[in-house]
Design a protein around this motif. Structure first.
Motif, short mmCIF file in Angstrom:
data_model
loop_
_atom_site.label_atom_id
_atom_site.label_comp_id
_atom_site.label_asym_id
_atom_site.label_seq_id
_atom_site.Cartn_x
_atom_site.Cartn_y
_atom_site.Cartn_z
N LEU A 27 0.82 -1.21 0.00
CA LEU A 27 0.00 0.00 0.00
C LEU A 27 0.85 1.26 0.00
N LEU A 28 1.96 1.24 0.74
CA LEU A 28 2.87 2.38 0.72
C LEU A 28 3.50 2.55 -0.66
N GLY A 29 3.77 1.44 -1.33
CA GLY A 29 4.28 1.52 -2.70
C GLY A 29 3.28 2.18 -3.64
N PHE A 30 2.01 1.78 -3.53
CA PHE A 30 0.99 2.42 -4.36
C PHE A 30 0.86 3.90 -4.03
N GLU A 31 0.92 4.24 -2.76
CA GLU A 31 0.82 5.64 -2.38
C GLU A 31 2.00 6.46 -2.89
N TYR A 32 3.19 5.89 -2.79
CA TYR A 32 4.39 6.60 -3.24
C TYR A 32 4.36 6.83 -4.75
N ASN A 67 1.37 12.80 -6.38
CA ASN A 67 1.70 13.84 -7.36
C ASN A 67 1.71 13.32 -8.79
N ASN A 68 0.95 12.29 -9.05
CA ASN A 68 0.83 11.74 -10.40
C ASN A 68 -0.52 12.14 -10.95
N ARG A 69 -0.52 12.81 -12.07
CA ARG A 69 -1.79 13.29 -12.61
C ARG A 69 -2.66 12.17 -13.15
N ASN A 70 -2.13 10.98 -13.30
CA ASN A 70 -2.89 9.83 -13.78
C ASN A 70 -3.23 8.87 -12.65
N ARG A 71 -3.49 9.42 -11.49
CA ARG A 71 -3.83 8.61 -10.32
C ARG A 71 -5.09 7.78 -10.54
N LYS A 72 -6.03 8.32 -11.29
CA LYS A 72 -7.28 7.59 -11.52
C LYS A 72 -7.05 6.29 -12.29
N TYR A 73 -6.05 6.27 -13.16
CA TYR A 73 -5.75 5.04 -13.89
C TYR A 73 -5.14 3.99 -12.97
N ILE A 74 -4.32 4.43 -12.03
CA ILE A 74 -3.74 3.50 -11.06
C ILE A 74 -4.84 2.89 -10.19
N VAL A 75 -5.81 3.69 -9.81
CA VAL A 75 -6.93 3.18 -9.02
C VAL A 75 -7.74 2.18 -9.83
N SER A 98 -9.70 -4.10 -8.77
CA SER A 98 -10.15 -5.50 -8.71
C SER A 98 -9.18 -6.37 -7.92
N SER A 99 -7.91 -6.02 -7.94
CA SER A 99 -6.94 -6.78 -7.16
C SER A 99 -7.16 -6.59 -5.66
N PHE A 100 -7.50 -5.38 -5.26
CA PHE A 100 -7.77 -5.15 -3.84
C PHE A 100 -9.06 -5.80 -3.41
N LEU A 101 -10.02 -5.90 -4.30
CA LEU A 101 -11.24 -6.63 -3.97
C LEU A 101 -10.98 -8.12 -3.79
N ALA A 102 -9.98 -8.63 -4.47
CA ALA A 102 -9.64 -10.05 -4.34
C ALA A 102 -9.10 -10.39 -2.95
N THR A 130 -1.44 -14.95 -3.06
CA THR A 130 -2.22 -15.31 -4.24
C THR A 130 -2.68 -14.07 -4.97
N THR A 131 -3.09 -13.05 -4.23
CA THR A 131 -3.51 -11.80 -4.85
C THR A 131 -2.35 -11.12 -5.55
N LEU A 132 -1.18 -11.18 -4.95
CA LEU A 132 -0.01 -10.57 -5.59
C LEU A 132 0.35 -11.30 -6.88
N LYS A 133 0.32 -12.63 -6.84
CA LYS A 133 0.79 -13.41 -7.99
C LYS A 133 -0.27 -13.59 -9.08
N THR A 134 -1.46 -13.99 -8.71
CA THR A 134 -2.42 -14.39 -9.74
C THR A 134 -3.58 -13.43 -9.95
N HIS A 135 -3.82 -12.53 -9.02
CA HIS A 135 -4.93 -11.59 -9.19
C HIS A 135 -4.47 -10.23 -9.67
N GLY A 136 -3.20 -10.08 -9.94
CA GLY A 136 -2.71 -8.89 -10.62
C GLY A 136 -2.27 -7.74 -9.75
N LEU A 137 -2.15 -7.94 -8.45
CA LEU A 137 -1.75 -6.82 -7.60
C LEU A 137 -0.30 -6.43 -7.85
N LEU A 138 0.57 -7.38 -8.05
CA LEU A 138 1.97 -7.08 -8.34
C LEU A 138 2.12 -6.41 -9.71
#
Length: 94
Positions: free
Chosen positions: A37-42, A46-54, A59-63, A71-79
């Motif tokens: 989560l800290l990686g996503f925040e970092y 200050n990224n103008r395309n924050r909405k694309y990151i969200v 869906s990965s966070f919902l998993a 499993t979420t990191l490897k197969t559900h796309g969080l990584l």
């Protein structure tokens, strides 16, 4: 009905961490999720395309509700979503 090979239990990352390692697993997996989560925040700060990151990571966070963290990191796309947020940072910062 329980303890049969056909059965599978969907648990969240905390219950999965406890079932694998115990109380230490809860602490370890919670710290690992905090680092993600800290990686996503970092990378979205200050990224103008924050909405694309969200949109990429939503869906990965919902998993995480019904899957383990690894499993979420490897197969559900969080990584992959984390790597894509790094690419968004590098490509749109200029």
């Amino acid at each position: 009905m329980y303890h049969e090979p056909q059965m599978s239990a969907n648990v969240n990352f905390i219950a999965n961490a406890y079932s694998h390692i115990g109380f230490a697993g809860i602490i370890i997996f919670t710290l690992l999720l905090a680092l993600v989560l800290l990686g996503f925040e970092y990378f979205s700060e200050n990224n103008r395309n924050r909405k694309y990151i969200v949109l990429i990571s939503f869906s990965s966070f919902l998993a995480l509700v019904n899957s383990s963290l690894l499993t979420t990191l490897k197969t559900h796309g969080l990584l992959i979503a984390l790597f894509m947020s790094i690419l968004f940072l590098k490509s749109f910062r200029e």
